[in-house]
Design a protein around this motif. Structure first.
Motif, PDB file in Angstrom:
ATOM      1  N   GLY A 263      -9.642 -37.825  -9.516  1.00 26.33           N
ATOM      2  CA  GLY A 263      -9.673 -37.997 -10.861  1.00 26.33           C
ATOM      3  C   GLY A 263     -10.831 -37.478 -11.703  1.00 26.33           C
ATOM      4  N   GLN A 264     -11.692 -36.531 -10.910  1.00 29.43           N
ATOM      5  CA  GLN A 264     -13.191 -36.344 -11.572  1.00 29.43           C
ATOM      6  C   GLN A 264     -13.034 -35.132 -12.338  1.00 29.43           C
ATOM      7  N   ALA A 265     -14.315 -35.076 -13.143  1.00 29.89           N
ATOM      8  CA  ALA A 265     -14.502 -34.112 -14.235  1.00 29.89           C
ATOM      9  C   ALA A 265     -15.751 -33.868 -14.221  1.00 29.89           C
ATOM     10  N   VAL A 266     -16.327 -32.623 -15.034  1.00 29.75           N
ATOM     11  CA  VAL A 266     -17.700 -32.193 -14.991  1.00 29.75           C
ATOM     12  C   VAL A 266     -17.917 -31.835 -16.542  1.00 29.75           C
ATOM     13  N   ARG A 267     -18.915 -31.646 -17.061  1.00 33.17           N
ATOM     14  CA  ARG A 267     -19.307 -31.215 -18.228  1.00 33.17           C
ATOM     15  C   ARG A 267     -20.408 -30.290 -18.274  1.00 33.17           C
ATOM     16  N   TYR A 268     -20.277 -29.196 -18.669  1.00 32.32           N
ATOM     17  CA  TYR A 268     -21.376 -28.079 -18.356  1.00 32.32           C
ATOM     18  C   TYR A 268     -22.480 -28.239 -19.530  1.00 32.32           C
ATOM     19  N   ARG A 269     -23.796 -28.205 -19.350  1.00 34.51           N
ATOM     20  CA  ARG A 269     -24.753 -28.269 -20.092  1.00 34.51           C
ATOM     21  C   ARG A 269     -25.101 -27.145 -20.733  1.00 34.51           C
ATOM     22  N   GLY A 270     -24.753 -25.965 -20.293  1.00 32.79           N
ATOM     23  CA  GLY A 270     -24.992 -24.548 -20.834  1.00 32.79           C
ATOM     24  C   GLY A 270     -26.451 -24.242 -20.505  1.00 32.79           C
ATOM     25  N   VAL A 295     -12.107 -31.292 -11.883  1.00 29.94           N
ATOM     26  CA  VAL A 295     -12.246 -30.776 -10.594  1.00 29.94           C
ATOM     27  C   VAL A 295     -11.692 -31.521  -9.475  1.00 29.94           C
ATOM     28  N   CYS A 296     -11.691 -30.816  -8.313  1.00 32.11           N
ATOM     29  CA  CYS A 296     -11.323 -31.578  -7.112  1.00 32.11           C
ATOM     30  C   CYS A 296     -12.735 -32.106  -6.564  1.00 32.11           C
ATOM     31  N   GLY A 297     -12.464 -32.836  -5.856  1.00 27.99           N
ATOM     32  CA  GLY A 297     -13.545 -33.587  -4.684  1.00 27.99           C
ATOM     33  C   GLY A 297     -14.604 -32.493  -4.332  1.00 27.99           C
ATOM     34  N   ASN A 298     -14.171 -31.228  -3.712  1.00 26.07           N
ATOM     35  CA  ASN A 298     -14.998 -30.313  -3.446  1.00 26.07           C
ATOM     36  C   ASN A 298     -15.714 -29.554  -4.164  1.00 26.07           C
ATOM     37  N   SER A 299     -14.979 -29.350  -5.351  1.00 24.66           N
ATOM     38  CA  SER A 299     -15.844 -28.477  -6.469  1.00 24.66           C
ATOM     39  C   SER A 299     -16.827 -29.536  -7.053  1.00 24.66           C
ATOM     40  N   TRP A 300     -16.554 -30.748  -7.054  1.00 28.90           N
ATOM     41  CA  TRP A 300     -17.705 -31.904  -7.526  1.00 28.90           C
ATOM     42  C   TRP A 300     -18.812 -31.547  -6.588  1.00 28.90           C
ATOM     43  N   LEU A 301     -18.688 -31.748  -5.409  1.00 28.96           N
ATOM     44  CA  LEU A 301     -19.768 -31.624  -4.559  1.00 28.96           C
ATOM     45  C   LEU A 301     -20.503 -30.545  -4.557  1.00 28.96           C
ATOM     46  N   MET A 302     -19.817 -29.322  -4.760  1.00 27.39           N
ATOM     47  CA  MET A 302     -20.535 -28.045  -5.132  1.00 27.39           C
ATOM     48  C   MET A 302     -21.304 -28.107  -6.192  1.00 27.39           C
ATOM     49  N   LEU A 303     -21.159 -29.131  -7.063  1.00 25.81           N
ATOM     50  CA  LEU A 303     -21.806 -29.024  -8.217  1.00 25.81           C
ATOM     51  C   LEU A 303     -22.946 -30.092  -8.290  1.00 25.81           C
ATOM     52  N   ALA A 304     -22.422 -31.221  -7.639  1.00 29.11           N
ATOM     53  CA  ALA A 304     -23.582 -32.505  -7.877  1.00 29.11           C
ATOM     54  C   ALA A 304     -24.453 -32.537  -6.663  1.00 29.11           C
ATOM     55  N   GLU A 305     -24.276 -31.787  -5.463  1.00 33.00           N
ATOM     56  CA  GLU A 305     -24.965 -31.735  -4.431  1.00 33.00           C
ATOM     57  C   GLU A 305     -25.696 -30.365  -4.000  1.00 33.00           C
ATOM     58  N   THR A 306     -25.839 -29.664  -4.915  1.00 36.58           N
ATOM     59  CA  THR A 306     -26.511 -28.423  -4.735  1.00 36.58           C
ATOM     60  C   THR A 306     -27.690 -28.314  -6.074  1.00 36.58           C
ATOM     61  N   ARG A 307     -28.127 -27.062  -6.028  1.00 36.50           N
ATOM     62  CA  ARG A 307     -29.180 -26.729  -7.243  1.00 36.50           C
ATOM     63  C   ARG A 307     -28.499 -26.967  -8.539  1.00 36.50           C
ATOM     64  N   PHE A 308     -27.194 -27.007  -8.590  1.00 40.03           N
ATOM     65  CA  PHE A 308     -26.634 -26.793  -9.921  1.00 40.03           C
ATOM     66  C   PHE A 308     -26.358 -28.053 -10.734  1.00 40.03           C
ATOM     67  N   ALA A 309     -27.154 -29.182  -9.831  1.00 39.54           N
ATOM     68  CA  ALA A 309     -26.592 -30.724 -10.543  1.00 39.54           C
ATOM     69  C   ALA A 309     -27.283 -30.872 -11.957  1.00 39.54           C
ATOM     70  N   LYS A 310     -28.444 -30.439 -11.976  1.00 41.78           N
ATOM     71  CA  LYS A 310     -29.021 -30.741 -13.288  1.00 41.78           C
ATOM     72  C   LYS A 310     -28.458 -29.896 -14.526  1.00 41.78           C
ATOM     73  N   HIS A 311     -27.559 -29.255 -14.188  1.00 47.38           N
ATOM     74  CA  HIS A 311     -26.995 -28.447 -15.184  1.00 47.38           C
ATOM     75  C   HIS A 311     -25.642 -29.243 -15.888  1.00 47.38           C
ATOM     76  N   PHE A 312     -25.095 -30.218 -15.117  1.00 47.21           N
ATOM     77  CA  PHE A 312     -23.808 -30.613 -15.230  1.00 47.21           C
ATOM     78  C   PHE A 312     -23.897 -32.329 -15.611  1.00 47.21           C
ATOM     79  N   GLU A 313     -22.938 -32.880 -16.441  1.00 44.45           N
ATOM     80  CA  GLU A 313     -22.859 -34.335 -16.490  1.00 44.45           C
ATOM     81  C   GLU A 313     -21.547 -34.504 -15.731  1.00 44.45           C
ATOM     82  N   PHE A 314     -21.501 -35.626 -14.777  1.00 44.79           N
ATOM     83  CA  PHE A 314     -20.292 -35.590 -13.951  1.00 44.79           C
ATOM     84  C   PHE A 314     -19.556 -36.975 -14.608  1.00 44.79           C
ATOM     85  N   VAL A 315     -18.284 -37.053 -14.217  1.00 45.07           N
ATOM     86  CA  VAL A 315     -17.641 -37.900 -14.759  1.00 45.07           C
ATOM     87  C   VAL A 315     -16.539 -38.550 -13.670  1.00 45.07           C
TER      88      VAL A 315
END
Length: 349
Positions: A263-270, A295-315
């Motif tokens: 049940g997760q989602a992300v919001r991209y900051r652009g 997003v699924c749990g794997n996609s969440w981790l690919m964004l939240a636990e990598t260099r991309f984290a600062k570019h997203f908000e996480f729900v």
């Protein structure tokens, strides 16, 4: 034999990309304006000896430490050197003397043009990276461009890449894949091997090797079918389909074998340079700026636990599991990207 043939084919048989007999080792994709500008700063002789099959330019790499496996004449290394900037670095590894000579010859020229010297080259076999002075867990990104198909022990390359990456790092690479296993009697054909065809992995075998090496969820970024316009080469390979594809493999301990729904989602900051309106994680994830994107749990981790984290908000979080994410399966991955008009209409995580 494979290393010897690759050294001979790319060091002596080919004098430039114009000598290739197929389009397997050619890059067709149109680069973004920023990439074109960076390529304009690469020496002409380096570009003339380029034999890649894709654009190995992952996003948001400023300040990163990058390793280029099979760096050849250095085009990708010198391109990436500009994108990582003065605070980043690029190490290229290649086994062919003639290619390394071209890369080394123009190091000073590039350093003067860039205003900094952040590139170095090592001679080595990418099947034996453990023999080089490379620190485990020290690289943010590893790239490779149409080289893994040339080696015999592909498993060794994937395992070494996983060992050398930092947690949250990624292997981002382009290569050639086959829609079935190439027959044994073709594997040592010097032309088929040199043209990046007989060593191409069956995509199912690649998926298995990547996962066994620790990359639990390989993600296809782009793909294109290959045309084999040499009649003799085509005849030998009759019945086998080939694609050039770019994958990204993340080193993340929490990735699961399936795409699970929490049940997760992300919001991209652009905020990723060059992707201000939409961030492309892979062929099925074009995440628009400002939009809540499930997003699924794997996609969440690919964004939240990598260099991309600062570019997203996480729900959301991993507190509740809702089963496998709708639309995820094990069908042939190629030809399903958003750019393909014949893609499946099924949803995907």
């Amino acid at each position: 034999m494979k290393l010897d043939n690759a050294q001979n084919y790319y060091g002596k048989v080919l004098e430039s990309s114009a000598d290739l007999r197929t389009d397997a080792c050619c890059t067709i994709e149109a680069p973004a304006p920023s990439i074109r500008a960076a390529l304009a700063n690469v020496h002409d002789e380096v570009k003339a000896r380029y034999y890649g099959c894709g654009l190995v330019v992952p996003q948001a790499i400023e300040g990163c430490k990058v390793l280029d496996l099979g760096s050849g004449s250095g085009q990708d290394a010198y391109l990436l050197a500009q994108l990582v900037g003065a605070k980043g670095s690029v190490i290229g590894v290649d086994a062919t003397d003639e290619q390394l000579a071209v890369a080394e010859k123009h190091r000073g020229w590039h350093a003067e043009r860039f205003g900094y010297d952040n590139v170095r080259f090592l001679k080595g076999d990418i099947e034996k990276l453990g023999e080089l002075d490379l620190e485990p867990g020290s690289f943010d990104v590893i790239v490779s461009n149409c080289v893994i198909n040339l080696v015999a022990d592909k498993d060794a390359v994937f395992r070494a890449a996983h060992r050398l990456l930092k947690p949250g790092g990624e292997l981002y690479f382009s290569d050639v894949y086959a829609d079935r296993r190439v027959p044994e009697h073709l594997l040592d054909d010097p032309v088929l091997h040199g043209e990046c065809l007989s060593g191409a992995l069956y995509w199912g075998d690649f998926d298995m090797l990547a996962k066994n090496a620790g990359f639990a969820d390989p993600r296809l970024v782009t793909d294109r079918p290959l045309g084999i316009n040499d009649a003799k080469v085509s005849a030998k390979l009759e019945g086998i389909g080939f694609v050039s594809a770019t994958y990204r493999l993340f080193k993340l301990a929490g990735l699961e074998p399936q795409c699970e729904d929490y049940g997760q989602a992300v919001r991209y900051r652009g905020s990723v340079p060059g992707e201000e309106h939409s961030f492309h994680l892979d062929a099925h994830h074009a995440i628009e700026k400002g939009r809540i994107f499930p997003v699924c749990g794997n996609s969440w981790l690919m964004l939240a636990e990598t260099r991309f984290a600062k570019h997203f908000e996480f729900v959301g979080d991993f507190g509740t599991h809702y089963g496998v994410f709708p639309g995820c399966g094990t069908a042939v991955p190629f030809g399903q990207s958003d750019a393909n008009p014949g893609k499946s209409e099924a949803p995907c995580c």
